[in-house]
Structures are given as structure tokens and as C-alpha cells.
Scaffold this motif. Structure first.
Motif, PDB file in Angstrom:
ATOM      1  N   LYS A  24     -50.195  39.251   9.573  1.00  0.00           N
ATOM      2  CA  LYS A  24     -49.130  38.915   8.630  1.00  0.00           C
ATOM      3  C   LYS A  24     -49.140  37.419   8.363  1.00  0.00           C
ATOM      4  O   LYS A  24     -49.428  36.628   9.265  1.00  0.00           O
ATOM      5  CB  LYS A  24     -47.796  39.345   9.242  1.00  0.00           C
ATOM      6  N   LEU A  36     -46.954  38.268   3.427  1.00  0.00           N
ATOM      7  CA  LEU A  36     -48.140  39.017   3.009  1.00  0.00           C
ATOM      8  C   LEU A  36     -48.623  39.891   4.160  1.00  0.00           C
ATOM      9  O   LEU A  36     -48.749  39.415   5.286  1.00  0.00           O
ATOM     10  CB  LEU A  36     -49.266  38.064   2.609  1.00  0.00           C
ATOM     11  N   HIS A  40     -50.974  44.596   0.948  1.00  0.00           N
ATOM     12  CA  HIS A  40     -50.289  44.080  -0.235  1.00  0.00           C
ATOM     13  C   HIS A  40     -51.297  43.792  -1.350  1.00  0.00           C
ATOM     14  O   HIS A  40     -52.477  43.555  -1.093  1.00  0.00           O
ATOM     15  CB  HIS A  40     -49.525  42.798   0.083  1.00  0.00           C
ATOM     16  N   ASP A  42     -53.143  41.718  -4.447  1.00  0.00           N
ATOM     17  CA  ASP A  42     -53.615  40.336  -4.541  1.00  0.00           C
ATOM     18  C   ASP A  42     -52.473  39.465  -5.056  1.00  0.00           C
ATOM     19  O   ASP A  42     -51.618  39.926  -5.829  1.00  0.00           O
ATOM     20  CB  ASP A  42     -54.824  40.258  -5.463  1.00  0.00           C
ATOM     21  N   TYR A  43     -52.479  38.200  -4.654  1.00  0.00           N
ATOM     22  CA  TYR A  43     -51.310  37.360  -4.891  1.00  0.00           C
ATOM     23  C   TYR A  43     -51.739  35.903  -5.024  1.00  0.00           C
ATOM     24  O   TYR A  43     -52.708  35.464  -4.389  1.00  0.00           O
ATOM     25  CB  TYR A  43     -50.363  37.526  -3.687  1.00  0.00           C
ATOM     26  N   LYS A  72     -54.265  35.341  -2.181  1.00  0.00           N
ATOM     27  CA  LYS A  72     -54.639  36.533  -1.409  1.00  0.00           C
ATOM     28  C   LYS A  72     -55.527  37.362  -2.314  1.00  0.00           C
ATOM     29  O   LYS A  72     -55.134  37.740  -3.410  1.00  0.00           O
ATOM     30  CB  LYS A  72     -53.431  37.355  -0.991  1.00  0.00           C
ATOM     31  N   VAL A  77     -56.946  35.620   2.782  1.00  0.00           N
ATOM     32  CA  VAL A  77     -55.851  34.754   2.362  1.00  0.00           C
ATOM     33  C   VAL A  77     -56.378  33.334   2.481  1.00  0.00           C
ATOM     34  O   VAL A  77     -56.701  32.876   3.581  1.00  0.00           O
ATOM     35  CB  VAL A  77     -54.594  34.944   3.233  1.00  0.00           C
TER      36      VAL A  77
END
Length: 134
Positions: A24, A36, A40, A42-43, A72, A77
């Protein structure tokens, strides 16, 4: 740790600060905190100066970060920031950050004084050259 952990990498312009498998990641963007997890989507986020935390083998770890970018993508990440400092606990991290800011402030003051002296020298020389021609 299971095989579905993310790989967290924290970079500064000088070097790779951290590369760890994590369950996490918690961070802070201009619009607030976020978390995240491996599954999850993509970010992308613009980070503000704050403390990023990540979970490694059920233990929370910390990295003080300056402003930067977090991306991410799949199970990766990637964090790119101007400055970062790792710490085992928040108290030690706070002390390290304060110490680094003190050193940075002193360097910035020295640079500012040097720049003022260069500017004054330039102006003095310019005035001298104009007087010689005049």
C-alpha cells in the motif's frame, strides 16, 4: 509478501532514494490524501511537500517528500520529487527534515549574498565604463 505487491520507486534528480515491494502507498496531492493498492487503476498525481508512507511486511515506513509527481502504472508506483528523506519513524524523520531544511536555508542565504555581490559588482563596473566613455 504476496506476488501482487506493487514496486515503489522514489527518485530525486540526484539518485534513486527507495525501491521496495509494497502492499500500500499513502500520499498527499494538492486536493488531499489518497491511498494506492495493487489492484487500483493507473493513477497520476502532483504531490505536495508531505510524508509519503508505504507498507512493507505489515510495517508502515515513511519518506518525507518535496513537491513532485507520482505515477501508478500497473504494479509500478514511480515518484519523482525534488528532495526526499527516508525514516523509520515519524519523530526521527521530522528531526532529519528540520536539519536538512536548516542546511538548505543556510546555503540559500550564502547563494543570495554571493548573487547580491555579483550584481553590485556588475552595476559598479557598468557605471565605471559609462563614465569613461562619457
Amino acid at each position: 509478501m504476496n506476488s501482487d505487491n506493487m514496486t515503489l520507486r522514489v527518485w530525486t534528480p540526484e539518485r534513486l532514494i527507495l525501491e521496495k515491494k509494497t502492499e500500500k502507498v499513502n500520499a498527499e496531492a494538492a486536493n488531499g490524501f489518497f491511498c494506492l493498492l495493487p489492484r487500483h487503476i493507473d493513477y497520476l498525481a502532483g504531490l505536495v511537500p508531505s510524508v509519503l508512507s508505504y507498507t512493507e511486511e505489515d510495517k508502515e515506513q515513511y519518506v518525507a517528500v518535496d513537491k513532485g509527481i507520482l505515477v501508478k502504472c500497473g504494479m509500478d508506483v514511480m515518484v519523482s520529487v525534488r528532495n526526499a528523506i527516508r525514516g523509520e519513524n515519524l519523530e526521527e524523520l521530522e528531526d532529519e527534515v528540520r536539519d536538512k531544511f536548516r542546511r538548505t536555508d543556510k546555503k540559500e542565504q550564502e547563494i543570495s549574498i554571493a548573487m547580491d555581490q555579483l550584481e553590485a559588482n556588475f552595476i559598479r563596473r557598468f557605471v565605471e565604463m559609462t563614465e569613461e566613455k562619457g
